[in-house]
Write a protein that holds these residues in place. Sequence first.
Motif, PDB file in Angstrom:
ATOM      1  N   LEU A 183       0.831  -1.208   0.000  1.00  0.00           N
ATOM      2  CA  LEU A 183       0.000   0.000   0.000  1.00  0.00           C
ATOM      3  C   LEU A 183       0.862   1.254   0.000  1.00  0.00           C
ATOM      4  CD1 LEU A 183      -2.812  -1.061   2.491  1.00  0.00           C
ATOM      5  CD2 LEU A 183      -3.077  -0.604   0.054  1.00  0.00           C
ATOM      6  N   TRP A 184       1.871   1.282   0.857  1.00  0.00           N
ATOM      7  CA  TRP A 184       2.759   2.448   0.893  1.00  0.00           C
ATOM      8  C   TRP A 184       3.453   2.655  -0.452  1.00  0.00           C
ATOM      9  CZ3 TRP A 184       8.287   2.053   0.735  1.00  0.00           C
ATOM     10  CH2 TRP A 184       8.945   3.288   0.859  1.00  0.00           C
ATOM     11  N   ASN A 185       3.786   1.562  -1.110  1.00  0.00           N
ATOM     12  CA  ASN A 185       4.499   1.646  -2.374  1.00  0.00           C
ATOM     13  C   ASN A 185       3.590   2.085  -3.516  1.00  0.00           C
ATOM     14  OD1 ASN A 185       6.755   1.250  -4.116  1.00  0.00           O
ATOM     15  ND2 ASN A 185       5.878  -0.698  -4.763  1.00  0.00           N
ATOM     16  N   GLY A 186       2.291   1.762  -3.437  1.00  0.00           N
ATOM     17  CA  GLY A 186       1.423   1.979  -4.581  1.00  0.00           C
ATOM     18  C   GLY A 186       0.464   3.142  -4.497  1.00  0.00           C
ATOM     19  N   ILE A 187       0.071   3.547  -3.284  1.00  0.00           N
ATOM     20  CA  ILE A 187      -0.959   4.583  -3.172  1.00  0.00           C
ATOM     21  C   ILE A 187      -0.470   5.914  -3.730  1.00  0.00           C
ATOM     22  CG2 ILE A 187      -2.181   6.048  -1.513  1.00  0.00           C
ATOM     23  CD1 ILE A 187      -2.763   3.613   0.142  1.00  0.00           C
ATOM     24  N   GLY A 188       0.719   6.334  -3.353  1.00  0.00           N
ATOM     25  CA  GLY A 188       1.209   7.643  -3.797  1.00  0.00           C
ATOM     26  C   GLY A 188       1.372   7.717  -5.300  1.00  0.00           C
ATOM     27  N   PHE A 189       2.001   6.704  -5.882  1.00  0.00           N
ATOM     28  CA  PHE A 189       2.205   6.679  -7.330  1.00  0.00           C
ATOM     29  C   PHE A 189       0.863   6.710  -8.072  1.00  0.00           C
ATOM     30  CE2 PHE A 189       2.484   3.983 -11.162  1.00  0.00           C
ATOM     31  CZ  PHE A 189       3.376   4.725 -11.903  1.00  0.00           C
ATOM     32  N   THR A 190      -0.094   5.875  -7.605  1.00  0.00           N
ATOM     33  CA  THR A 190      -1.406   5.832  -8.259  1.00  0.00           C
ATOM     34  C   THR A 190      -2.154   7.145  -8.059  1.00  0.00           C
ATOM     35  OG1 THR A 190      -1.427   3.468  -7.727  1.00  0.00           O
ATOM     36  CG2 THR A 190      -3.478   4.426  -8.511  1.00  0.00           C
ATOM     37  N   ALA A 191      -1.995   7.782  -6.899  1.00  0.00           N
ATOM     38  CA  ALA A 191      -2.664   9.054  -6.643  1.00  0.00           C
ATOM     39  C   ALA A 191      -2.181  10.129  -7.608  1.00  0.00           C
ATOM     40  CB  ALA A 191      -2.428   9.491  -5.203  1.00  0.00           C
ATOM     41  N   VAL A 192      -0.891  10.158  -7.894  1.00  0.00           N
ATOM     42  CA  VAL A 192      -0.365  11.149  -8.844  1.00  0.00           C
ATOM     43  C   VAL A 192      -0.930  10.893 -10.241  1.00  0.00           C
ATOM     44  CG1 VAL A 192       1.741  12.015  -9.927  1.00  0.00           C
ATOM     45  CG2 VAL A 192       1.722  11.518  -7.488  1.00  0.00           C
ATOM     46  N   LEU A 193      -1.077   9.636 -10.631  1.00  0.00           N
ATOM     47  CA  LEU A 193      -1.690   9.325 -11.923  1.00  0.00           C
ATOM     48  C   LEU A 193      -3.140   9.780 -11.969  1.00  0.00           C
ATOM     49  CD1 LEU A 193      -0.317   5.730 -12.626  1.00  0.00           C
ATOM     50  CD2 LEU A 193       0.547   7.900 -13.487  1.00  0.00           C
ATOM     51  N   PHE A 194      -3.875   9.515 -10.893  1.00  0.00           N
ATOM     52  CA  PHE A 194      -5.265   9.956 -10.841  1.00  0.00           C
ATOM     53  C   PHE A 194      -5.357  11.486 -10.890  1.00  0.00           C
ATOM     54  CE2 PHE A 194      -6.771   5.880  -8.617  1.00  0.00           C
ATOM     55  CZ  PHE A 194      -7.243   5.364  -9.812  1.00  0.00           C
ATOM     56  N   ALA A 195      -4.457  12.167 -10.187  1.00  0.00           N
ATOM     57  CA  ALA A 195      -4.478  13.630 -10.182  1.00  0.00           C
ATOM     58  C   ALA A 195      -4.241  14.180 -11.580  1.00  0.00           C
ATOM     59  CB  ALA A 195      -3.430  14.168  -9.210  1.00  0.00           C
ATOM     60  N   ALA A 196      -3.352  13.540 -12.335  1.00  0.00           N
ATOM     61  CA  ALA A 196      -3.096  13.994 -13.702  1.00  0.00           C
ATOM     62  C   ALA A 196      -4.341  13.832 -14.570  1.00  0.00           C
ATOM     63  CB  ALA A 196      -1.927  13.210 -14.298  1.00  0.00           C
ATOM     64  N   ARG A 197      -5.056  12.743 -14.375  1.00  0.00           N
ATOM     65  CA  ARG A 197      -6.286  12.539 -15.173  1.00  0.00           C
ATOM     66  C   ARG A 197      -7.407  13.461 -14.702  1.00  0.00           C
ATOM     67  NH1 ARG A 197      -9.898  12.930 -17.775  1.00  0.00           N
ATOM     68  NH2 ARG A 197     -11.183  11.372 -18.873  1.00  0.00           N
ATOM     69  N   LEU A 198      -7.562  13.613 -13.399  1.00  0.00           N
ATOM     70  CA  LEU A 198      -8.624  14.472 -12.874  1.00  0.00           C
ATOM     71  C   LEU A 198      -8.373  15.934 -13.218  1.00  0.00           C
ATOM     72  CD1 LEU A 198      -9.075  12.811  -9.373  1.00  0.00           C
ATOM     73  CD2 LEU A 198     -10.756  12.844 -11.207  1.00  0.00           C
ATOM     74  N   GLY A 199      -7.120  16.305 -13.426  1.00  0.00           N
ATOM     75  CA  GLY A 199      -6.823  17.690 -13.784  1.00  0.00           C
ATOM     76  C   GLY A 199      -7.363  18.087 -15.135  1.00  0.00           C
ATOM     77  N   SER A 200      -7.704  17.105 -15.974  1.00  0.00           N
ATOM     78  CA  SER A 200      -8.252  17.422 -17.291  1.00  0.00           C
ATOM     79  C   SER A 200      -9.768  17.585 -17.284  1.00  0.00           C
ATOM     80  CB  SER A 200      -7.869  16.315 -18.293  1.00  0.00           C
ATOM     81  OG  SER A 200      -8.459  15.079 -17.915  1.00  0.00           O
ATOM     82  N   VAL A 201     -10.404  17.361 -16.149  1.00  0.00           N
ATOM     83  CA  VAL A 201     -11.849  17.559 -16.056  1.00  0.00           C
ATOM     84  C   VAL A 201     -12.134  19.061 -16.015  1.00  0.00           C
ATOM     85  CG1 VAL A 201     -13.917  17.115 -14.673  1.00  0.00           C
ATOM     86  CG2 VAL A 201     -12.126  15.374 -14.846  1.00  0.00           C
ATOM     87  N   PRO A 202     -13.022  19.585 -16.852  1.00  0.00           N
ATOM     88  CA  PRO A 202     -13.286  21.034 -16.855  1.00  0.00           C
ATOM     89  C   PRO A 202     -13.779  21.520 -15.493  1.00  0.00           C
ATOM     90  CG  PRO A 202     -14.237  19.980 -18.795  1.00  0.00           C
ATOM     91  CD  PRO A 202     -13.773  18.877 -17.904  1.00  0.00           C
ATOM     92  N   GLU A 203     -13.233  22.649 -15.056  1.00  0.00           N
ATOM     93  CA  GLU A 203     -13.630  23.194 -13.759  1.00  0.00           C
ATOM     94  C   GLU A 203     -15.088  23.651 -13.752  1.00  0.00           C
ATOM     95  OE1 GLU A 203     -10.996  26.231 -12.509  1.00  0.00           O
ATOM     96  OE2 GLU A 203      -9.212  24.941 -12.488  1.00  0.00           O
ATOM     97  N   GLU A 204     -15.631  23.941 -14.936  1.00  0.00           N
ATOM     98  CA  GLU A 204     -17.030  24.368 -14.987  1.00  0.00           C
ATOM     99  C   GLU A 204     -17.978  23.306 -14.452  1.00  0.00           C
ATOM    100  OE1 GLU A 204     -14.911  24.522 -17.416  1.00  0.00           O
ATOM    101  OE2 GLU A 204     -14.625  26.680 -17.803  1.00  0.00           O
ATOM    102  N   ILE A 205     -17.596  22.040 -14.619  1.00  0.00           N
ATOM    103  CA  ILE A 205     -18.446  20.959 -14.111  1.00  0.00           C
ATOM    104  C   ILE A 205     -18.515  21.008 -12.584  1.00  0.00           C
ATOM    105  CG2 ILE A 205     -18.718  18.457 -13.973  1.00  0.00           C
ATOM    106  CD1 ILE A 205     -17.425  18.231 -16.690  1.00  0.00           C
TER     107      ILE A 205
END
Length: 309
Positions: A183-205
């Motif tokens: 968990l320690w090894n995978g959560i941070g790395f996966t969170a950064v990937l999710f943040a990169a994808r979520l950053g493309s969601v329009p803020e207007e939504i």
Amino acid sequence: MHPTPTTPPTAPAATGRRPRRTRREGSPVTLLAVPALVWYLLFTLGPLLAMFYISGLSWPGMLAPRSWAGWENYRAVLDDPLFWQAVRNSAIQIGVVLPVMIVAAFMVGYYLTLKPRGHRLLRVVLFTPALISASAKAMMAYSVLAPNGMLNGLLDTVGLGGLGRAWLADTDTALACIMAIDLWNGIGFTAVLFAARLGSVPEEIYEAAELDGAGHWRRMWRIAFPVTKDYVGVTTMLQFLWILFSSAQNVLLLTQGGPGNATTNLSFLVYNKAFVQSDLGYSQAAGVLLFGVGLVGMLAIRRLLRQNY
């Protein structure tokens, strides 16, 4: 004399046929694909076929003579209590680590998209475990979980020294420690990937949902998750494969499958039978079964998350 009128040349009637593409037009594309195809055949399909072939051999070591054993290796694997212990440990590991990792990583990734104070530094800290070698991470984990390590020292400091134990040498806690490291090894790395994808969601939504009275929790699970569901599915599949096939490194470096067989999972069993006990036929038969488990798991995740690929 009057000049004879000349009729203008008539255009050829359109036949409706498209011009044929010559072979030369498509050949550069084919040539560019050849290196990738050769690489795939040699380093992906080749080892896979070799695994199926070796699983039918009686081969007690790389330099030992080998003979055809047929289905005997599979019978030996399925009759071995150690194999079923490894199946149990792998099932527990996947059943606990995978959902906790994906949910926690998605929540942390959504928090990063809110750009709190110090979010850039937080991204670096979260991504750091992915940059550390497996042996270095194992040494860090051992310094925390050893009998005289940081965890027992902290318990002594707060007056709970009676709870201290040899965490990696106790059958009740060894597998839980391996899962905590995963968990320690995978959560941070996966969170950064999710943040990169979520950053493309329009803020207007998000702004429209906020005007409708939706809080962070509803925006995260009712808006952000459905919008990025395909990406969540891909990440879930990748982490499933990592836990199933690659988590043997932590077992190898920290517990060697022990105490007893408390931390022996399927990937470590395949390694141990091949490189320690030199039973290559058994190892590859177990590897074929592990390959089947991976395929079934991928299809189950695809069905559960209703992926389109």
